[in-house]
Design an enzyme around this catalytic site. Structure first.
Site, PDB file in Angstrom:
ATOM      1  N   ASP A 106       0.824  -1.206   0.000  1.00  0.00           N
ATOM      2  CA  ASP A 106       0.000   0.000   0.000  1.00  0.00           C
ATOM      3  C   ASP A 106       0.859   1.258   0.000  1.00  0.00           C
ATOM      4  OD1 ASP A 106      -2.463  -1.167  -0.056  1.00  0.00           O
ATOM      5  OD2 ASP A 106      -2.900  -0.918   2.069  1.00  0.00           O
ATOM      6  N   LYS A 142      -3.536   3.233  -2.686  1.00  0.00           N
ATOM      7  CA  LYS A 142      -4.759   4.014  -2.856  1.00  0.00           C
ATOM      8  C   LYS A 142      -4.619   5.266  -2.008  1.00  0.00           C
ATOM      9  CE  LYS A 142      -7.917   0.163  -3.657  1.00  0.00           C
ATOM     10  NZ  LYS A 142      -8.304   0.600  -5.001  1.00  0.00           N
ATOM     11  N   MET A 190      -9.519   9.130   7.954  1.00  0.00           N
ATOM     12  CA  MET A 190      -9.813   9.739   6.652  1.00  0.00           C
ATOM     13  C   MET A 190     -10.860  10.841   6.776  1.00  0.00           C
ATOM     14  SD  MET A 190      -9.858   6.144   4.506  1.00  0.00           S
ATOM     15  CE  MET A 190     -10.730   5.258   5.810  1.00  0.00           C
TER      16      MET A 190
END
Length: 262
Positions: free
Chosen positions: A40, A62, A175
């Site tokens: 990642d 991502k 997030m």
């Protein structure tokens, strides 16, 4: 006696919050034995130095608003590599099963009849709190904690922050920086007190930039400090304990009183 090899063709490995020394011993053994690693964007690249020289390393990261590897393509990579007889490590930031899409990858592997193992990692929400000196639970301040994501899945419903306001004594939001104004407004609408202590932690366990402010000023403080992703938001009475229990020499960004000057 532990060995460096796994009976499973695919190891879905939690890379932890950032500091390579927080990786588990089992995760380190799997990385060292891997033939191919799919990693990642938020996994510390220094972890790849643990791999054998012949190991192939493929970034499948991502990041919001940036070019990302489609999730279905990641599934295909994992399945194809395992079917070729390779020892596969899927290296995921934090913990695979906490906002890490590890469950989706397990379902895809199971559907393809590919065996796998899950190796947990320290999730960034817990690590950010620990490094800031914030106990997520405390006998006298917080008897419950909830982990939330700050944005919805594509095509899904936006989080109901008014409903989440009273869901637990301590809220840990992943997030959430890009939606911070909406989050604060929703929590206030849901009845959370304007003076509720809040903390934002960027790049937990590494450089660890922190912003602390009451809920009614939290959004303004984050924007004034230019704090961005990746960051963890912690909201609740336990945040005040950071002033006493904080120990990690991260950067304390823009005290609240600066925001009150004309």
């Amino acid at each position: 006696m532990h060995t460096n090899t796994s009976a499973f063709p695919v190891s879905i490995v939690g890379a932890g919050p950032g500091d390579p020394e927080l990786l588990t011993l089992k995760a380190a053994r799997r990385i060292a034995a891997a033939d191919i690693i799919f990693y990642d964007a938020l996994a510390n690249p220094g972890l790849l130095d643990m791999a054998a020289p012949a190991c192939k390393k493929v970034e499948v990261g991502k990041r919001g608003g940036q070019n990302s590897t489609p999730q279905l393509l990641i599934h295909q990579h994992l399945i194809r590599s395992a079917q070729q007889g390779l020892k596969v490590v899927r290296l995921k930031g934090g913990d695979p099963f906490l906002f890490g899409r590890g469950g989706e990858e397990c379902l895809a592997l199971r559907a393809a009849h590919v065996d796998y193992e899950i190796i947990p990692g320290i999730t960034s929400g817990m690590a950010a709190a620990a490094y800031a000196g914030v106990p997520l639970t405390h006998r006298h301040r917080s008897q419950s904690v909830i982990f939330l994501t700050g944005h919805e899945a594509r095509g899904g419903q936006a989080p109901d922050w008014a409903r989440h306001a009273r869901a637990a004594d301590t809220l840990v939001i992943y997030m959430g920086v890009e939606r911070i104004a909406d989050i604060c407004a929703g929590l206030l609408t849901g009845g959370l007190a304007a003076e509720t202590p809040c903390l934002a932690v960027q790049w937990a366990t590494i450089t660890q930039k922190q912003v602390q402010a009451p809920l009614q000023q939290f959004s303004a403080a984050i924007h004034a400090a230019k704090l961005g992703s990746p960051a963890i938001l912690i909201i609740g009475a336990v945040v005040d304990l950071a002033d006493i229990c904080g120990w990690f020499p991260g950067e304390q960004a823009l005290p609240v009183q600066c925001l009150q000057q004309p």
